[in-house]
Design a protein around this motif. Structure first.
Motif, short mmCIF file in Angstrom:
data_model
loop_
_atom_site.label_atom_id
_atom_site.label_comp_id
_atom_site.label_asym_id
_atom_site.label_seq_id
_atom_site.Cartn_x
_atom_site.Cartn_y
_atom_site.Cartn_z
N MET A 278 8.44 4.44 -3.80
CA MET A 278 7.76 4.39 -5.09
C MET A 278 6.79 3.21 -5.13
N PRO A 279 5.64 3.35 -5.77
CA PRO A 279 4.81 2.18 -6.02
C PRO A 279 5.60 1.11 -6.78
N GLY A 280 5.48 -0.14 -6.35
CA GLY A 280 6.23 -1.23 -6.95
C GLY A 280 7.57 -1.50 -6.29
N GLU A 281 8.04 -0.58 -5.46
CA GLU A 281 9.35 -0.73 -4.82
C GLU A 281 9.23 -1.53 -3.52
N HIS A 282 10.23 -2.36 -3.23
CA HIS A 282 10.26 -3.09 -1.96
C HIS A 282 10.99 -2.26 -0.91
N LEU A 283 10.49 -2.32 0.31
CA LEU A 283 11.01 -1.51 1.41
C LEU A 283 11.20 -2.38 2.65
N PRO A 284 12.45 -2.66 3.05
CA PRO A 284 12.68 -3.34 4.33
C PRO A 284 12.61 -2.32 5.47
N LEU A 285 12.00 -2.69 6.56
CA LEU A 285 11.87 -1.80 7.71
C LEU A 285 12.18 -2.56 8.99
N ARG A 286 12.76 -1.84 9.94
CA ARG A 286 12.93 -2.37 11.29
C ARG A 286 12.12 -1.49 12.22
#
Length: 210
Positions: A14-22
């Protein structure tokens, strides 16, 4: 239309959402390095509707979100840990060759306008549904004497678009419902989708507790 690197995932952002990625696949490590070299630390995120995140050959949604890298750290083995934030919604106009990594031509897709009067009615409806689910989960946790994860209620003083995206992020709804919410034409349409999704989530929980 703008060409942009793409990162298909098993979840809708979602716009505004934080997303951690590896980042461990070689093609996405190359993608990130190209982003770093160009100084354009953004790529598109779309939901994988069928298939796997690893290896390609997936079926991808045609609506997604631009993700901006806000933190990145490289490990000794060459993998990357990222923290990204959803910026704005996009439509995929054309998928390009996946070599060396997925790319697409895309256009940004802002929400349609709604009147303040109409939105305020739906805001109260959606806020009531979200609050009801939170209270339901809190009661379950208290009765079971367990520390269960309780979703957060989005701040109602946000603009309509931001509020609906935040609600989609916070509520424990399915990825399919998150994608439906992302594809809604305007905040009121999204509120209606989210209210149905919240009802479905509550019904599913009640069924599990029988």
């Amino acid at each position: 239309m703008t060409e942009m690197p793409m990162f298909p995932l098993g979840s809708a952002l979602m716009p505004g959402e934080h997303l951690p990625l590896r980042i461990f696949e070689p093609r996405y490590r190359e993608m990130l390095q190209d982003c770093i070299d160009s100084g354009e630390m953004r790529f598109g995120v779309v939901l994988i509707e069928r298939g796997s995140e690893v290896g390609g050959g997936d079926t991808r949604a045609d609506v997604g979100t631009i993700a901006e890298v806000v933190e990145h750290q490289r490990a000794r083995n060459g993998t990357w840990a990222l923290l990204c934030r959803g910026i704005e919604r996009i439509r995929i106009d054309e998928w390009l060759d996946d070599a060396p990594y997925p790319r697409a031509r895309m256009s940004t897709w802002p929400d349609g306008a709604v009147s303040d009067e109409a939105w305020n009615i739906w805001l109260q409806e959606l806020k009531g549904k979200a609050s009801g689910l939170i209270n339901f989960l809190s009661a379950i946790a208290e009765e079971a004497n367990q520390n269960l994860p309780i979703p957060t209620l989005a701040h109602a003083d946000q603009p309509a678009t931001e509020y609906t995206y935040a609600t989609a992020h916070f509520m424990p709804i399915t990825q399919a419902d998150r994608q439906r919410a992302l594809c809604a034409a305007d905040p009121i349409s999204r509120a209606k989708i989210l209210m149905e999704a919240i009802d479905d989530a509550r019904s599913a929980l009640q069924f599990q507790l029988r």
